[in-house]
Design an enzyme around this catalytic site. Structure first.
Site, short mmCIF file in Angstrom:
data_model
loop_
_atom_site.label_atom_id
_atom_site.label_comp_id
_atom_site.label_asym_id
_atom_site.label_seq_id
_atom_site.Cartn_x
_atom_site.Cartn_y
_atom_site.Cartn_z
CD1 TRP A 150 51.99 2.84 107.60
CD2 TRP A 150 52.61 2.93 105.46
NE1 TRP A 150 52.51 4.08 107.40
CE2 TRP A 150 52.91 4.17 106.08
CE3 TRP A 150 52.93 2.77 104.10
CZ2 TRP A 150 53.50 5.23 105.41
CZ3 TRP A 150 53.51 3.83 103.44
CH2 TRP A 150 53.79 5.04 104.07
CD GLN A 174 53.84 8.86 104.98
OE1 GLN A 174 53.43 8.30 103.97
NE2 GLN A 174 53.39 8.57 106.17
CD GLU A 225 52.30 7.35 109.51
OE1 GLU A 225 51.30 7.79 108.91
OE2 GLU A 225 52.90 6.31 109.17
CD1 TRP A 226 50.30 10.82 106.37
CD2 TRP A 226 51.25 12.46 105.19
NE1 TRP A 226 50.85 10.26 105.24
CE2 TRP A 226 51.44 11.24 104.50
CE3 TRP A 226 51.78 13.63 104.63
CZ2 TRP A 226 52.13 11.15 103.29
CZ3 TRP A 226 52.46 13.55 103.42
CH2 TRP A 226 52.62 12.33 102.77
CE1 TYR A 283 47.67 1.38 108.11
CE2 TYR A 283 46.43 2.15 106.21
CZ TYR A 283 47.64 1.90 106.83
OH TYR A 283 48.81 2.17 106.17
CG ASN A 307 48.72 6.23 99.10
OD1 ASN A 307 48.71 5.01 99.22
ND2 ASN A 307 48.52 7.06 100.12
CD GLU A 308 45.67 5.85 102.32
OE1 GLU A 308 45.59 6.95 102.89
OE2 GLU A 308 45.97 4.80 102.92
CD GLU A 322 49.57 2.79 102.78
OE1 GLU A 322 48.99 3.11 103.84
OE2 GLU A 322 49.94 3.62 101.93
#
EC number: 3.2.1.21
Length: 524
Positions: A468, A55, A475-476, A346, A203-204, A418
């Protein structure tokens, strides 16, 4: 002398002392402060910022870096990446020294980064070549962090599978990834483990598996054709995500086995990314159980195997043969294979009982018998939704999720890897608008307060917090249109960094504290 006369009393006193010592070690101790600041948290609590290699780094043609999954995905399907790519990203590769000074300006203690697998092994495996220039880049980055008093937290895999392994055997769809990931992890632990003691394997994993192999929203974009937007795709929703996660978990266990041999005094975990859920209808007896069920599918799917050695029972009951089984040896390696729970939080939403799943169209979300609702039965939204926000803001959910993990998973150490706020500014995007990010400032204030209450009132063992992100970045699937940074990156003008209002707030919070918070508890 008294203890000699009354050995039982002495033994009880000794046990009391031992219990007291254990409690003092395990339970967080919060200083009494009149204002919310760094000083409101236990001694030794770490505050930092986070990024990921793909990223931010850019420099895809330097250090012999090989192509990664997202490189090819965005080139072949630009519409799935908002027409953007990460060839340059925010040029962290060349500007990391400048960006480390931004971290120092924030008064942060730590920085979370990831290593790009294909910058170390351009073709995915050691036997096909090691990029010494890539290896050296991460040495120099880590050394620069340490020189500036910033503790590195390193993620081994943040979604950037080497494309060569995708082409050869389908990446995480194949169990071949387990041995290749172990080899790669072994190499980076050996190379950097002497100076990096805090690691995250994956991650995730929920997002990686669900969005990449069930929903089709992220690379490699696999999904069944009955999934909306997947009419021209390849994949098998309701099956591949479980296979990918199974291979990922076995890869994690293999990596941790190596880690505990190679990195003495280190800690390792996984960064999970659940939302919090509130029942859609408090009066409906079917809705209350949906919260724990969806969290088992979202969080327990990857957390429970690393604590107990196997999947949550509800997943085994509902999925049957579609959920792969671990062997006895795999269970033994997985059990207790993390030293802390990494958590990315989030947002929150409502959970509603899905009464009529369609067995002909299996998918992860349908499998849990839960539908996600933006509003409850009374048509009230969860939390708040500022005009340009990417996601609803609900800090109460953060505290509730932390308490849930404490209660369900035997009070583990938790690191917030994050937490942040996304802005979709659209046509209003400019340096002036982007740096006046008061909504992000308020988001951080509310979530820091909620976390403080979880630690100091609920006694949740949170030991670190990473915003984050340090910088606006790629962002993807949203490309550069969703900004999460504390620093605004001007993508139209040499990637110049500008301090946002949220950065000023975080800097003050970490320095000497801020004015007493005027927030009321019911505003969280």
């Amino acid at each position: 002398m008294a203890l000699q006369k009354f050995p039982l009393m002495g033994l009880l006193l000794l046990l009391t002392i031992l219990v007291s010592v254990t409690t003092a070690v395990d339970d967080p101790v919060c200083p009494a402060t009149s204002k919310l600041s760094r000083a409101s948290f236990p001694n030794g609590f770490l505050f930092g910022t986070a990024t990921a290699a793909f990223q931010v780094e850019g420099a895809i043609n330097e250090t012999c870096r090989g192509p990664a999954l997202w490189d090819i995905y965005c080139r072949r399907n630009p519409e799935r990446c908002s027409g953007d790519h990460a060839d340059v990203a925010v040029d962290f590769f060349h500007r990391y020294k400048e960006d480390i000074q931004l971290m120092k300006n924030l008064n942060t203690d730590a920085f979370r980064l990831s290593i790009a697998w294909s910058r170390i092994f351009p073709h995915g495996r050691k036997e096909k070549g090691v990029s010494q220039a890539g290896v050296q880049f991460y040495h120099e980055l880590i050394d620069e962090l340490l020189k500036n008093g910033i503790v590195p937290f390193v993620t081994v895999f943040h979604w950037d599978t080497p494309q060569d392994l995708e082409d050869e055997y389908g990446g995480f769809l194949s169990q071949n990834i387990v041995k290749d990931f172990r080899e790669y992890a072994d190499y980076v632990f050996t190379e950097y483990g002497g100076k990096v003691k805090n690691w995250i394997t994956f991650n995730e994993p929920w997002v990686f598996a669900h969005a990449g192999y069930d929903l089709g929203k992220k690379a490699p974009g696999r999904c069944s054709r009955y999934v909306p937007g997947c009419e021209d795709r390849e994949g098998q929703s309701g099956k591949e995500a479980y296979l990918v996660s199974h291979n990922l978990l076995n890869a994690h266990a293999e990596a941790v086995e190596v880690f505990r041999q190679k990195v003495k005094g280190g800690k390792i975990g996984i960064a999970h990314s659940p939302a919090w859920f509130e029942p859609h209808d408090l009066k409906d007896s079917n809705d209350a159980p949906t919260v724990s069920r969806v969290l088992d599918f979202m969080l327990g799917w990857h957390l429970e195997p690393t604590t107990s050695g196997d999947y949550p029972q509800i997943m085994k009951d509902l999925l049957g043969y579609r959920l792969p089984q671990f062997t006895a040896a795999q269970k033994a390696k997985l059990k207790d294979s993390t030293d802390f729970v990494g958590l990315n939080y989030y947002t929150s939403t409502f959970s509603n009982y899905n009464e009529k799943p369609d067995p002909s169209k299996p998918s992860w979300k349908q499998d849990s018998l839960v539908s996600w609702e933006p509003k409850n039965v009374d048509h009230s939204a969860i939390g708040s939704m500022p005009l340009t926000a990417a996601l609803p803001v609900y800090a109460k959910g953060f505290r509730k999720l932390l308490k849930y993990i404490k209660d369900k998973y035997a009070n583990p150490e938790i690191m917030i890897m994050e937490n942040g706020y996304g802005d979709k500014l659209g046509t209003t995007d400019s340096v002036d608008v982007g740096t006046a990010d008061h909504n992000r400032k308020y988001y951080l204030q509310r979530h820091l307060l909620a976390m403080n209450e979880a630690i100091c009132i609920d006694k949740v063992r949170v030991t670190g917090y990473f915003v984050w992100s340090l910088l606006d970045n790629f962002e993807w699937q949203d490309g550069y249109k969703n900004r999460f940074g504390l620093y605004y990156v001007d993508f139209k003008n040499n990637l110049t960094r500008y301090e946002k209002e949220s950065a000023k707030y975080y800097k003050d919070f970490l320095a000497q504290g801020v004015r007493p918070s005027a927030l009321k508890r019911d505003e969280l």
